[in-house]
Motif scaffolding. Sequence first.
Motif, PDB file in Angstrom:
ATOM      1  N   HIS A  33      40.536  17.541  11.480  1.00 13.03           N
ATOM      2  CA  HIS A  33      39.962  15.990  11.337  1.00 13.03           C
ATOM      3  C   HIS A  33      40.421  15.439   9.967  1.00 13.03           C
ATOM      4  O   HIS A  33      39.818  15.792   8.971  1.00 13.03           O
ATOM      5  CB  HIS A  33      38.437  16.521  11.300  1.00 13.03           C
ATOM      6  CG  HIS A  33      37.580  15.019  11.656  1.00 13.03           C
ATOM      7  ND1 HIS A  33      37.336  14.247  10.322  1.00 13.03           N
ATOM      8  CD2 HIS A  33      36.980  14.379  12.474  1.00 13.03           C
ATOM      9  CE1 HIS A  33      36.949  13.180  10.588  1.00 13.03           C
ATOM     10  NE2 HIS A  33      36.517  13.240  11.816  1.00 13.03           N
ATOM     11  N   ALA A  34      41.177  14.331  10.352  1.00 15.76           N
ATOM     12  CA  ALA A  34      41.798  13.736   8.929  1.00 15.76           C
ATOM     13  C   ALA A  34      41.169  12.262   8.916  1.00 15.76           C
ATOM     14  O   ALA A  34      40.990  11.443   9.719  1.00 15.76           O
ATOM     15  CB  ALA A  34      43.394  13.506   9.140  1.00 15.76           C
ATOM     16  N   THR A  35      40.993  12.181   7.662  1.00 12.64           N
ATOM     17  CA  THR A  35      40.640  10.725   7.144  1.00 12.64           C
ATOM     18  C   THR A  35      41.183  10.364   6.034  1.00 12.64           C
ATOM     19  O   THR A  35      41.621  11.052   5.063  1.00 12.64           O
ATOM     20  CB  THR A  35      39.039  11.100   6.358  1.00 12.64           C
ATOM     21  OG1 THR A  35      37.882  11.311   7.295  1.00 12.64           O
ATOM     22  CG2 THR A  35      38.613   9.815   5.822  1.00 12.64           C
ATOM     23  N   VAL A  36      41.668   9.200   6.394  1.00  9.51           N
ATOM     24  CA  VAL A  36      42.579   8.312   5.287  1.00  9.51           C
ATOM     25  C   VAL A  36      41.752   7.449   4.414  1.00  9.51           C
ATOM     26  O   VAL A  36      41.039   6.574   5.121  1.00  9.51           O
ATOM     27  CB  VAL A  36      43.807   7.787   6.045  1.00  9.51           C
ATOM     28  CG1 VAL A  36      44.490   6.960   4.920  1.00  9.51           C
ATOM     29  CG2 VAL A  36      44.515   8.920   6.614  1.00  9.51           C
ATOM     30  N   VAL A  37      41.831   7.326   3.174  1.00 10.62           N
ATOM     31  CA  VAL A  37      41.398   6.514   2.338  1.00 10.62           C
ATOM     32  C   VAL A  37      42.429   5.514   1.883  1.00 10.62           C
ATOM     33  O   VAL A  37      43.463   5.988   1.167  1.00 10.62           O
ATOM     34  CB  VAL A  37      40.646   7.331   1.204  1.00 10.62           C
ATOM     35  CG1 VAL A  37      40.017   6.037   0.090  1.00 10.62           C
ATOM     36  CG2 VAL A  37      39.608   8.271   1.676  1.00 10.62           C
ATOM     37  N   ASP A  75      36.430   2.255  -1.577  1.00 11.90           N
ATOM     38  CA  ASP A  75      35.031   2.068  -2.120  1.00 11.90           C
ATOM     39  C   ASP A  75      34.187   3.345  -1.558  1.00 11.90           C
ATOM     40  O   ASP A  75      33.048   3.386  -1.924  1.00 11.90           O
ATOM     41  CB  ASP A  75      34.424   0.804  -1.774  1.00 11.90           C
ATOM     42  CG  ASP A  75      34.328   0.331  -0.423  1.00 11.90           C
ATOM     43  OD1 ASP A  75      35.344   0.237   0.202  1.00 11.90           O
ATOM     44  OD2 ASP A  75      33.399   0.029   0.035  1.00 11.90           O
ATOM     45  N   ARG A  76      34.634   3.795  -0.247  1.00 10.51           N
ATOM     46  CA  ARG A  76      33.980   4.852   0.692  1.00 10.51           C
ATOM     47  C   ARG A  76      34.400   6.270   0.256  1.00 10.51           C
ATOM     48  O   ARG A  76      33.924   7.182   0.746  1.00 10.51           O
ATOM     49  CB  ARG A  76      34.009   4.765   1.821  1.00 10.51           C
ATOM     50  CG  ARG A  76      33.367   3.327   2.535  1.00 10.51           C
ATOM     51  CD  ARG A  76      33.376   3.032   3.897  1.00 10.51           C
ATOM     52  NE  ARG A  76      32.710   4.121   4.531  1.00 10.51           N
ATOM     53  CZ  ARG A  76      32.819   4.361   5.857  1.00 10.51           C
ATOM     54  NH1 ARG A  76      33.609   3.523   6.594  1.00 10.51           N
ATOM     55  NH2 ARG A  76      32.382   5.431   6.379  1.00 10.51           N
ATOM     56  N   LEU A  77      35.270   6.455  -0.890  1.00 10.61           N
ATOM     57  CA  LEU A  77      35.586   7.777  -1.312  1.00 10.61           C
ATOM     58  C   LEU A  77      34.793   8.687  -1.640  1.00 10.61           C
ATOM     59  O   LEU A  77      34.824   9.854  -0.798  1.00 10.61           O
ATOM     60  CB  LEU A  77      36.752   7.470  -2.493  1.00 10.61           C
ATOM     61  CG  LEU A  77      37.135   9.019  -3.026  1.00 10.61           C
ATOM     62  CD1 LEU A  77      38.233   9.613  -1.970  1.00 10.61           C
ATOM     63  CD2 LEU A  77      37.834   8.786  -4.204  1.00 10.61           C
ATOM     64  N   LEU A  78      33.687   8.344  -2.308  1.00  6.25           N
ATOM     65  CA  LEU A  78      32.768   9.638  -2.569  1.00  6.25           C
ATOM     66  C   LEU A  78      31.983   9.921  -1.041  1.00  6.25           C
ATOM     67  O   LEU A  78      31.763  11.312  -1.029  1.00  6.25           O
ATOM     68  CB  LEU A  78      31.803   9.097  -3.695  1.00  6.25           C
ATOM     69  CG  LEU A  78      32.384   8.810  -5.024  1.00  6.25           C
ATOM     70  CD1 LEU A  78      31.255   8.219  -6.005  1.00  6.25           C
ATOM     71  CD2 LEU A  78      32.932   9.647  -5.409  1.00  6.25           C
ATOM     72  N   GLU A  79      31.703   9.145  -0.406  1.00  4.44           N
ATOM     73  CA  GLU A  79      31.149   9.249   0.962  1.00  4.44           C
ATOM     74  C   GLU A  79      31.801  10.161   1.590  1.00  4.44           C
ATOM     75  O   GLU A  79      31.311  11.223   2.373  1.00  4.44           O
ATOM     76  CB  GLU A  79      30.869   7.885   1.626  1.00  4.44           C
ATOM     77  CG  GLU A  79      30.353   7.998   3.040  1.00  4.44           C
ATOM     78  CD  GLU A  79      30.428   6.742   3.947  1.00  4.44           C
ATOM     79  OE1 GLU A  79      30.321   6.697   5.065  1.00  4.44           O
ATOM     80  OE2 GLU A  79      30.466   5.657   3.163  1.00  4.44           O
ATOM     81  N   VAL A  80      33.035  10.127   1.724  1.00  7.21           N
ATOM     82  CA  VAL A  80      34.026  10.765   2.855  1.00  7.21           C
ATOM     83  C   VAL A  80      34.285  12.529   2.188  1.00  7.21           C
ATOM     84  O   VAL A  80      34.747  13.152   2.886  1.00  7.21           O
ATOM     85  CB  VAL A  80      35.153  10.247   3.216  1.00  7.21           C
ATOM     86  CG1 VAL A  80      34.841   8.881   4.057  1.00  7.21           C
ATOM     87  CG2 VAL A  80      36.207   9.860   2.193  1.00  7.21           C
ATOM     88  N   LEU A  81      34.124  12.393   0.986  1.00 11.57           N
ATOM     89  CA  LEU A  81      34.392  13.737   0.255  1.00 11.57           C
ATOM     90  C   LEU A  81      33.411  14.765   0.464  1.00 11.57           C
ATOM     91  O   LEU A  81      33.642  16.027   0.249  1.00 11.57           O
ATOM     92  CB  LEU A  81      34.632  13.489  -1.460  1.00 11.57           C
ATOM     93  CG  LEU A  81      35.792  12.629  -1.548  1.00 11.57           C
ATOM     94  CD1 LEU A  81      35.761  12.572  -3.118  1.00 11.57           C
ATOM     95  CD2 LEU A  81      37.107  13.377  -1.331  1.00 11.57           C
ATOM     96  N   GLY A 110      42.766   7.291 -12.640  1.00  9.07           N
ATOM     97  CA  GLY A 110      41.603   7.912 -12.636  1.00  9.07           C
ATOM     98  C   GLY A 110      40.610   8.035 -11.687  1.00  9.07           C
ATOM     99  O   GLY A 110      39.399   8.289 -11.824  1.00  9.07           O
ATOM    100  N   MET A 111      40.958   7.680 -10.603  1.00  7.66           N
ATOM    101  CA  MET A 111      40.273   7.372  -9.254  1.00  7.66           C
ATOM    102  C   MET A 111      39.255   8.514  -9.040  1.00  7.66           C
ATOM    103  O   MET A 111      38.294   8.522  -8.661  1.00  7.66           O
ATOM    104  CB  MET A 111      40.832   6.884  -7.950  1.00  7.66           C
ATOM    105  CG  MET A 111      40.030   6.961  -6.795  1.00  7.66           C
ATOM    106  SD  MET A 111      41.069   6.027  -5.316  1.00  7.66           S
ATOM    107  CE  MET A 111      40.983   4.514  -5.835  1.00  7.66           C
ATOM    108  N   PHE A 112      40.125   9.568  -9.009  1.00  2.90           N
ATOM    109  CA  PHE A 112      39.522  11.056  -8.743  1.00  2.90           C
ATOM    110  C   PHE A 112      39.188  11.781 -10.075  1.00  2.90           C
ATOM    111  O   PHE A 112      39.699  12.580 -10.671  1.00  2.90           O
ATOM    112  CB  PHE A 112      40.665  11.930  -8.150  1.00  2.90           C
ATOM    113  CG  PHE A 112      39.863  12.645  -7.122  1.00  2.90           C
ATOM    114  CD1 PHE A 112      39.967  12.472  -5.464  1.00  2.90           C
ATOM    115  CD2 PHE A 112      39.179  14.225  -7.022  1.00  2.90           C
ATOM    116  CE1 PHE A 112      39.143  13.266  -4.569  1.00  2.90           C
ATOM    117  CE2 PHE A 112      38.833  14.685  -6.433  1.00  2.90           C
ATOM    118  CZ  PHE A 112      38.569  14.460  -4.864  1.00  2.90           C
ATOM    119  N   GLY A 113      37.818  11.471 -10.315  1.00  2.00           N
ATOM    120  CA  GLY A 113      37.360  12.074 -11.544  1.00  2.00           C
ATOM    121  C   GLY A 113      36.001  13.015 -11.344  1.00  2.00           C
ATOM    122  O   GLY A 113      36.018  13.590 -10.351  1.00  2.00           O
ATOM    123  N   ALA A 114      35.163  12.968 -12.274  1.00  2.53           N
ATOM    124  CA  ALA A 114      34.092  13.903 -12.332  1.00  2.53           C
ATOM    125  C   ALA A 114      33.232  13.644 -11.097  1.00  2.53           C
ATOM    126  O   ALA A 114      32.781  14.375 -10.537  1.00  2.53           O
ATOM    127  CB  ALA A 114      33.152  13.753 -13.589  1.00  2.53           C
TER     128      ALA A 114
END
Length: 330
Positions: A177-181, A198-204, A222-226
């Motif tokens: 099941h693939a989600t593309v951001v 802007d929905r990155l955190l939601e789909v993670l 730096g988009m993929f941070g803490a």
Amino acid sequence: MSASGAADAAGAAPHGTTGARSPAARVAIVDDARGEFVDAARSAGAEVGPLSAATRGLIWTASEGEDDLEALLAEYQGISWVQLPWAGVDAFAGLLERHRGDGRVWTSAKGAYARPVAEHALALVLAVLRELPRRARTDRWEADERGRTLFGGRVVILGAGGITVELLRLLEPFGVHATVVRRADAALPGAARTVTEDRLLEVLTDADVVVVAAALTPTTRGMFGAAAFAALPPGAVLVNVARGAIVDTGALVAALGSGRLAGAALDVTDPEPLPPRHPLWTAPNCLVTPHVADTEAMTVPLFARRIAVNTAAFLGSGDFVGRIDLDAGY
């Protein structure tokens, strides 16, 4: 592609024009004018030779050298098309910014190397899910029950370029099941859903695997941070085949050290090269390959093909492929 020489092909068209040109239009290849590249430009109808006042198209083959390229463009102001050698153009970000609006056409190798990089991404995903980094380091038989399957997994891919397109094809047999951001929420074949950045955190929150395959821009740096690592469920794994600076290295080391992130596989790092004794070399279940997802043996014929297509477009036959959006930065 290495430094070794120059070659040139012309007509005289002002910056920004993309209509038909004289078949004698001069195109220069700097600084690696190997036979495959010269033959590709000539096959499209260009005259190839040394840089001169008559040069109108430039095929730049060095992976960096922003200042050198800037100086060359200042000296040969008749150049109206520049072809860069890699899909990522972050090494030339300042140059591209300074030349916004000058009318030149800029093209990259965007999409040209997608297949080998996607193949490497899949190899890294499988390796880290099966705990191969840890198993390769051990010196004793450890019969445990660790390791997971990719079949039916939930995969989040950051970026929607050629690498992602090819990776989605490779993932089809696994029934993921693939989600593309991506920047826009336009659908992508093979992806169950596509969402904006802007929905990155939601789909993670329910991802088993995250693959970073986006261009490095001021937005993605730096988009993929803490916060992103905290959003992942325990046991997720990360693969990066794009640019190291998209992932916050400190946050990555912390996530691996805490055990929350089950593993990581990186073809790119920040800093790069990764220095000796860096924590990532010994981090649990972390695999680092030295930016070799697309080796020279793979890239030379693919770049030659891009040269042929874009030289033909420069001469008025067909469209440019991999044209750089100077506003977006890639």
